[in-house]
Design an enzyme around this catalytic site. Sequence first.
Site, PDB file in Angstrom:
ATOM      1  N   GLY A   1       1.160  -0.994  -0.234  1.00  0.00           N
ATOM      2  CA  GLY A   1       0.272   0.032   0.348  1.00  0.00           C
ATOM      3  C   GLY A   1       0.593   1.230   0.060  1.00  0.00           C
ATOM      4  O   GLY A   1       1.912   1.470  -0.207  1.00  0.00           O
TER       5      GLY A   1
ATOM      6  N   ILE B   1       2.580   2.690   2.088  1.00  0.00           N
ATOM      7  CA  ILE B   1       3.277   3.351   2.983  1.00  0.00           C
ATOM      8  C   ILE B   1       4.476   2.024   2.315  1.00  0.00           C
ATOM      9  O   ILE B   1       5.704   2.166   2.682  1.00  0.00           O
ATOM     10  CB  ILE B   1       2.951   2.174   4.482  1.00  0.00           C
ATOM     11  CG1 ILE B   1       2.555   3.431   5.230  1.00  0.00           C
ATOM     12  CG2 ILE B   1       4.260   2.338   5.596  1.00  0.00           C
ATOM     13  CD1 ILE B   1       1.650   2.945   6.334  1.00  0.00           C
TER      14      ILE B   1
ATOM     15  N   ARG C   1      -1.613  -8.145  -1.773  1.00  0.00           N
ATOM     16  CA  ARG C   1      -3.287  -8.755  -2.272  1.00  0.00           C
ATOM     17  C   ARG C   1      -3.359  -8.721  -3.937  1.00  0.00           C
ATOM     18  O   ARG C   1      -3.572  -9.771  -5.069  1.00  0.00           O
ATOM     19  CB  ARG C   1      -4.222  -8.135  -2.055  1.00  0.00           C
ATOM     20  CG  ARG C   1      -4.596  -9.515  -0.761  1.00  0.00           C
ATOM     21  CD  ARG C   1      -5.821  -8.643   0.249  1.00  0.00           C
ATOM     22  NE  ARG C   1      -5.651  -7.926   0.175  1.00  0.00           N
ATOM     23  CZ  ARG C   1      -6.200  -6.246   1.238  1.00  0.00           C
ATOM     24  NH1 ARG C   1      -7.274  -6.652   1.538  1.00  0.00           N
ATOM     25  NH2 ARG C   1      -6.025  -5.640   1.211  1.00  0.00           N
TER      26      ARG C   1
ATOM     27  N   ILE D   1       6.308  -3.443  10.650  1.00  0.00           N
ATOM     28  CA  ILE D   1       5.475  -2.636  11.547  1.00  0.00           C
ATOM     29  C   ILE D   1       4.067  -2.208  10.885  1.00  0.00           C
ATOM     30  O   ILE D   1       2.932  -1.887  11.040  1.00  0.00           O
ATOM     31  CB  ILE D   1       6.046  -1.319  10.737  1.00  0.00           C
ATOM     32  CG1 ILE D   1       6.402  -1.362   9.386  1.00  0.00           C
ATOM     33  CG2 ILE D   1       8.203  -0.940  11.724  1.00  0.00           C
ATOM     34  CD1 ILE D   1       6.485   0.577   8.613  1.00  0.00           C
TER      35      ILE D   1
ATOM     36  N   ARG E   1       0.948  -4.786  12.176  1.00  0.00           N
ATOM     37  CA  ARG E   1       0.471  -5.038  13.068  1.00  0.00           C
ATOM     38  C   ARG E   1       0.756  -6.463  13.697  1.00  0.00           C
ATOM     39  O   ARG E   1       1.440  -7.274  13.147  1.00  0.00           O
ATOM     40  CB  ARG E   1      -1.265  -5.875  13.055  1.00  0.00           C
ATOM     41  CG  ARG E   1      -1.611  -3.942  12.388  1.00  0.00           C
ATOM     42  CD  ARG E   1      -2.486  -3.484  14.031  1.00  0.00           C
ATOM     43  NE  ARG E   1      -2.946  -2.667  13.931  1.00  0.00           N
ATOM     44  CZ  ARG E   1      -2.480  -1.039  13.582  1.00  0.00           C
ATOM     45  NH1 ARG E   1      -1.270  -0.777  13.176  1.00  0.00           N
ATOM     46  NH2 ARG E   1      -3.817   0.201  13.489  1.00  0.00           N
TER      47      ARG E   1
ATOM     48  N   GLU F   1       0.149  -6.434  22.792  1.00  0.00           N
ATOM     49  CA  GLU F   1       0.780  -5.608  22.874  1.00  0.00           C
ATOM     50  C   GLU F   1      -0.376  -4.335  23.710  1.00  0.00           C
ATOM     51  O   GLU F   1      -1.353  -4.602  23.673  1.00  0.00           O
ATOM     52  CB  GLU F   1       1.274  -4.909  21.789  1.00  0.00           C
ATOM     53  CG  GLU F   1       0.058  -3.788  21.060  1.00  0.00           C
ATOM     54  CD  GLU F   1       0.985  -3.520  19.286  1.00  0.00           C
ATOM     55  OE1 GLU F   1       1.992  -3.979  19.216  1.00  0.00           O
ATOM     56  OE2 GLU F   1      -0.068  -2.064  19.607  1.00  0.00           O
TER      57      GLU F   1
ATOM     58  N   HIS G   1       5.563   0.144  19.165  1.00  0.00           N
ATOM     59  CA  HIS G   1       4.521   0.973  17.645  1.00  0.00           C
ATOM     60  C   HIS G   1       4.567   2.225  18.345  1.00  0.00           C
ATOM     61  O   HIS G   1       3.625   3.341  18.220  1.00  0.00           O
ATOM     62  CB  HIS G   1       2.615   0.462  18.527  1.00  0.00           C
ATOM     63  CG  HIS G   1       1.470   0.425  18.353  1.00  0.00           C
ATOM     64  ND1 HIS G   1       0.656  -0.935  17.888  1.00  0.00           N
ATOM     65  CD2 HIS G   1       1.955   1.291  16.191  1.00  0.00           C
ATOM     66  CE1 HIS G   1      -0.051  -0.210  16.536  1.00  0.00           C
ATOM     67  NE2 HIS G   1       0.699   0.792  15.999  1.00  0.00           N
TER      68      HIS G   1
END
Length: 326
Positions: A156, A158, A179, A238, A240, A269, A287
């Site tokens: 995406g 990022i 995907r 980075i 999840r 977390e 995070h």
Amino acid sequence: MQKPSILVARAVFPEVLDKLAQHFTVESNTEDRDWAGDELVQRLKDKAGALTTGGQRIDAPLLAACPQLRIVANMAVGYNNFDLDAMTAAGVQGTNTPDVLTETTADFGFALLMATARRITESEHFLRAGLWTQWRYDMFAGAEVHGSRLGIIGMGRIGQGIARRGAHGFGMEVVYHNRSRLAPQLEVECKARYVTKEELLRTADHVVLVLPYTAESHHTIGAPELALMKPTATLINIARGGIVDDTALALALRERRIAAAGLDVFEGEPQVHPGLLELPNVVLTPHIASATVGTRLAMAHLAADNLIAFFDGCGPLTPVNRPRSE
Ligand code: DGY
């Protein structure tokens, strides 16, 4: 006319609270405690809107207990704290904060990659502990970054930012898996080549995870995937927690089946797997990939602007669903 009531579920910048107060009756979490479960429901049940961070779960039981709720604006690009189907069915709008954090988060992904490959935190601990008494030819010799092969899973905005940094700044050969394939023009801009996940894992020197967390992406990297990676490879997450099986990762790192990992997100977390905490070849951060003052401010403003636009009847700026009754 009476202002709609909203809940701001975690502390935010005072200037954003001031802006919200011009439009809404605001209950805010001035103590910045973690309101969860019943406490969140009690505070939300008479509210028409909420500003949340990724830590508040918005699910069917909460929605049933909060019938007046019409919109939840997440101050995060990820929204895996939303049960989106339940929100859509309940007629509740969800929004997130894309774009404003893209470059900052890509910067951090690259920083974590550099720190991990070049063993920066490990060597700093060594120095601070007073262990540096002499130079050694192989002291903290890490992995090459420039000119190496960068594998990005999740391409995406990022992921594309990280690809650009790697390809244009560090002369890396970039491969990616996603995907769907990027448009040809974007592949050219990112100098990135689409490969299967297996080829990426087998051949990349550095694997960076930037995909959203869903039921399908749960444990995208587990023991079988770690077994495919090079023993010299680094893994950066980075995205999840839950995308990586942290138990399998801790074992692979301990047994040096991969060289190192850089992790900004964790399963469960803010708890961190104890097996990771005791290893030297892992860089751990709490995070913070989007955490610059300017970006966090932009995220808070965008979340607030989503609430304002929604109640002004203009429609949310960055919706993530189309609720049935809207
Ligand atoms: C995001 O925006 O999703 C970041 O991970 C912060 O939660």
